[in-house]
Design a protein around this motif. Structure first.
Motif, PDB file in Angstrom:
ATOM      1  N   UNK A  24       0.872  -1.269   0.055  1.00  0.00           N
ATOM      2  CA  UNK A  24       0.021   0.149   0.241  1.00  0.00           C
ATOM      3  C   UNK A  24       0.959   1.189  -0.001  1.00  0.00           C
ATOM      4  N   UNK A  25       2.114   1.311   0.666  1.00  0.00           N
ATOM      5  CA  UNK A  25       2.823   2.315   0.608  1.00  0.00           C
ATOM      6  C   UNK A  25       3.241   2.632  -0.703  1.00  0.00           C
ATOM      7  N   UNK A  26       3.442   1.867  -1.578  1.00  0.00           N
ATOM      8  CA  UNK A  26       3.970   2.053  -3.242  1.00  0.00           C
ATOM      9  C   UNK A  26       2.813   2.779  -3.720  1.00  0.00           C
ATOM     10  N   UNK A  27       1.508   2.225  -3.399  1.00  0.00           N
ATOM     11  CA  UNK A  27       0.210   2.936  -4.062  1.00  0.00           C
ATOM     12  C   UNK A  27       0.043   4.105  -3.866  1.00  0.00           C
ATOM     13  N   UNK A  28       0.462   4.613  -2.509  1.00  0.00           N
ATOM     14  CA  UNK A  28       0.315   5.955  -2.071  1.00  0.00           C
ATOM     15  C   UNK A  28       1.622   6.785  -2.691  1.00  0.00           C
ATOM     16  N   UNK A  29       2.760   6.282  -2.957  1.00  0.00           N
ATOM     17  CA  UNK A  29       3.496   6.800  -3.821  1.00  0.00           C
ATOM     18  C   UNK A  29       3.088   7.173  -5.156  1.00  0.00           C
ATOM     19  N   UNK A  30       2.536   5.993  -5.768  1.00  0.00           N
ATOM     20  CA  UNK A  30       2.024   6.154  -7.056  1.00  0.00           C
ATOM     21  C   UNK A  30       0.961   7.436  -7.066  1.00  0.00           C
ATOM     22  N   UNK A  31       0.052   7.337  -6.352  1.00  0.00           N
ATOM     23  CA  UNK A  31      -1.052   8.587  -6.267  1.00  0.00           C
ATOM     24  C   UNK A  31      -0.182   9.810  -6.158  1.00  0.00           C
ATOM     25  N   UNK A  32       0.620   9.997  -5.365  1.00  0.00           N
ATOM     26  CA  UNK A  32       1.275  11.396  -5.207  1.00  0.00           C
ATOM     27  C   UNK A  32       2.155  11.856  -6.343  1.00  0.00           C
ATOM     28  N   UNK A  33       2.603  10.847  -7.174  1.00  0.00           N
ATOM     29  CA  UNK A  33       3.352  11.284  -8.228  1.00  0.00           C
ATOM     30  C   UNK A  33       2.448  11.281  -9.333  1.00  0.00           C
ATOM     31  N   UNK A  34       1.354  10.723  -9.695  1.00  0.00           N
ATOM     32  CA  UNK A  34       0.258  10.912 -10.534  1.00  0.00           C
ATOM     33  C   UNK A  34      -0.393  12.225 -10.344  1.00  0.00           C
ATOM     34  N   UNK A  35      -0.580  12.573  -9.110  1.00  0.00           N
ATOM     35  CA  UNK A  35      -1.356  13.787  -8.862  1.00  0.00           C
ATOM     36  C   UNK A  35      -0.503  14.773  -9.253  1.00  0.00           C
ATOM     37  N   UNK A  36       1.032  15.110  -8.786  1.00  0.00           N
ATOM     38  CA  UNK A  36       1.923  15.944  -9.326  1.00  0.00           C
ATOM     39  C   UNK A  36       1.971  15.966 -11.241  1.00  0.00           C
ATOM     40  N   UNK A  67      -4.693   7.114 -15.138  1.00  0.00           N
ATOM     41  CA  UNK A  67      -3.785   6.361 -14.079  1.00  0.00           C
ATOM     42  C   UNK A  67      -3.996   7.186 -12.544  1.00  0.00           C
ATOM     43  N   UNK A  68      -4.219   8.147 -12.498  1.00  0.00           N
ATOM     44  CA  UNK A  68      -4.512   8.698 -11.097  1.00  0.00           C
ATOM     45  C   UNK A  68      -5.814   8.000 -10.610  1.00  0.00           C
ATOM     46  N   UNK A  69      -6.829   8.068 -11.381  1.00  0.00           N
ATOM     47  CA  UNK A  69      -8.002   7.403 -10.903  1.00  0.00           C
ATOM     48  C   UNK A  69      -7.795   6.047 -10.648  1.00  0.00           C
ATOM     49  N   UNK A  70      -7.072   5.177 -11.306  1.00  0.00           N
ATOM     50  CA  UNK A  70      -6.819   3.657 -11.064  1.00  0.00           C
ATOM     51  C   UNK A  70      -5.926   3.704  -9.560  1.00  0.00           C
ATOM     52  N   UNK A  71      -5.023   4.642  -9.342  1.00  0.00           N
ATOM     53  CA  UNK A  71      -4.224   4.787  -8.040  1.00  0.00           C
ATOM     54  C   UNK A  71      -5.034   5.313  -6.866  1.00  0.00           C
ATOM     55  N   UNK A  72      -6.107   5.984  -7.242  1.00  0.00           N
ATOM     56  CA  UNK A  72      -7.176   6.261  -6.005  1.00  0.00           C
ATOM     57  C   UNK A  72      -8.035   5.196  -5.909  1.00  0.00           C
ATOM     58  N   UNK A  73      -8.531   4.536  -6.967  1.00  0.00           N
ATOM     59  CA  UNK A  73      -9.392   3.429  -6.597  1.00  0.00           C
ATOM     60  C   UNK A  73      -8.843   2.127  -5.980  1.00  0.00           C
TER      61      UNK A  73
END
Length: 452
Positions: A210-222, A236-242
């Motif tokens: 899950x920590x990697x998924x949170x990293x993904x969310x932050x980078x995709x948001x940026x 991709x951001x939608x996938x990371x948040x779902x």
């Protein structure tokens, strides 16, 4: 002494050879020539190795490219870990060093060296190595990715630099630099959105917890905040948040590098004499400047007979231009102050030699010495008035990214380029890499299963 002060400017003659080879798609020649120059010119080896690493990657020699980039990044780390290292000083120095000094990396060098290294390791199947590259890339973006690095130059009370800038002829020369720069920065930002997306995609598709998924969310948001128009970033951001789902079909990412980054050139400007006297024969400044290459265009993809959108992800040319724009006040201040110092030195030296020649007991030797000093100061001033235009010249103008679902066996092609086609293999996530420097030249294409 003059050679020691001015340095060797062979890069001015040699640089275009590598850039031209890349523009023509001759990546093997570009890599060979750049590596040869790196061996010949130790002070410029870093910038030549950057060009060589990019050319090796473009030519499909990913392992060799990765090894060279590892050497480059080790050099970057050694500099950053040095006691007293300052990000601001390193960044400003990158734009103001003379040819007599070793090349110092610009922010774009650090960002895209890490980006290319991450891509190399992904395509080589080195997931652990790619994870290290992603951590390095995140640090580099945080440290060197914005214009907050640059500080306004302090005024120098000894010389009226501002007054020189107000001269009409000087303003015309500066105006040419600013006009070329405006075309690159008008709609640009510190645009490393692609590098943010690359990290996000890695942690989304190859993450372990899950920590990697949170990293993904932050980078995709940026990435989305920098380029909200890119549909791939948003999906991709939608996938990371779902919630994580295993029900998706085969996902294909296409990463395309197109065009060439801005061209660096020297703009020489004659300026008013700081000390009005015949004893100062020459006063000029040479400023680095950049202009668009003009090699920007859009590629069109087809999956079997269906069109596939390939939207722009980010603009390396804009990132380079925005950093240059932020650094330019400091570049200009240093160049004008340097011209003032040289003008003052010329005046004092020539005045002294002329005074000696006018003495009653002065012989012909004193007169010859007076002439020699005037010639020498002129040669010195001309020889040291050079703009440092060393740069990583083979970076692309654009990164574009496509995302679509497909089935194994479908054919992906680039419209108008029959040589650029691939039959998609089986896998959960595929990465297709495209490299194109000119619209009508052959395109390099590779396909790598990221998740089998």
């Amino acid at each position: 002494m003059l050679l020691c002060l001015t340095g060797c400017a062979t890069y001015v003659d040699r640089g275009p050879r590598v850039r031209t080879a890349v523009e023509e798609g001759d990546y093997a020649t570009a890599a060979t020539v750049a590596q040869g120059f790196a061996a010949d010119e130790p002070k410029d080896a870093l910038v030549w190795n950057l060009d060589a690493a990019a050319a090796l990657r473009a030519g499909g020699k990913l392992k060799e490219s990765s090894q060279l980039l590892e050497q480059i990044e080790n050099a970057f780390r050694a500099e950053e870990e040095r006691p007293g290292f300052s990000v601001t000083d390193a960044t400003l120095g990158a734009f103001t060093s003379a040819y007599a000094e070793a090349y110092r990396p610009k922010p774009a060098d650090r960002i895209y060296a890490s980006t290319y290294q991450a891509l190399n390791r992904l395509e080589l199947g080195d997931v652990n190595g790619a994870r290290v590259s992603m951590a390095r890339l995140r640090f580099v973006q945080q440290a060197f990715g914005t214009g907050a690095l640059y500080v306004k130059p302090k005024a120098d009370d000894k010389y009226d630099v501002a007054k020189a800038s107000e001269d009409p002829a000087t303003r015309d020369g500066l105006g040419m630099i600013e006009e070329n720069l405006a075309g690159l920065t008008a709609e640009g930002s510190y645009d490393d959105a692609f590098s943010h997306w690359l990290q996000g995609m890695f942690f989304l598709r190859l993450g372990q917890d899950p920590s990697d998924r949170e990293k993904a969310r932050k980078e995709l948001l940026a990435a989305t905040q920098l380029n909200g128009a890119n549909e791939v970033f948003r999906r991709d951001l939608q996938d990371a948040e779902a919630p994580a789902s295993a029900g998706q079909g085969m996902i294909v990412y296409v990463v395309a590098e197109t065009g060439m980054c801005p061209e660096w050139y020297q703009q020489r400007i004659d300026i008013p004499l700081f000390i009005v006297a015949r004893r100062v024969p020459y006063v000029s400044v040479a400023l680095p400047a950049i202009r668009a290459s003009g090699l920007n265009y859009n590629l069109k993809l087809k999956l079997d007979s269906q069109d596939v959108a390939l939207p722009v992800a980010s603009r390396p040319d804009a990132l380079i231009a925005k950093h240059f724009e932020a650094a330019f006040p400091g570049i200009k201040a240093q160049a004008f102050t340097s011209a003032a110092v040289k003008a003052t030195a010329s005046y004092l030296i020539n005045e002294s030699s002329e005074a000696a020649a006018r003495r009653d007991n002065a012989g012909s030797g004193a007169m010859l010495w007076s002439i020699a000093t005037r010639v020498g100061t002129a040669v010195y001033t001309v020889g040291t008035t050079k703009a440092d235009i060393r740069n990583w010249s083979s970076l692309p103008a654009r990164f574009s990214v496509a995302r679509f679902e497909a089935r194994p066996g479908q054919k992906l092609t680039v419209s108008g380029h029959p040589e650029a086609s691939v039959t998609l293999p089986a896998g959960k996530v595929l990465l297709v890499s495209l490299k194109s420097t000119q619209e009508n030249l052959p395109i390099v294409l590779r396909c790598t299963p990221l998740v089998p």
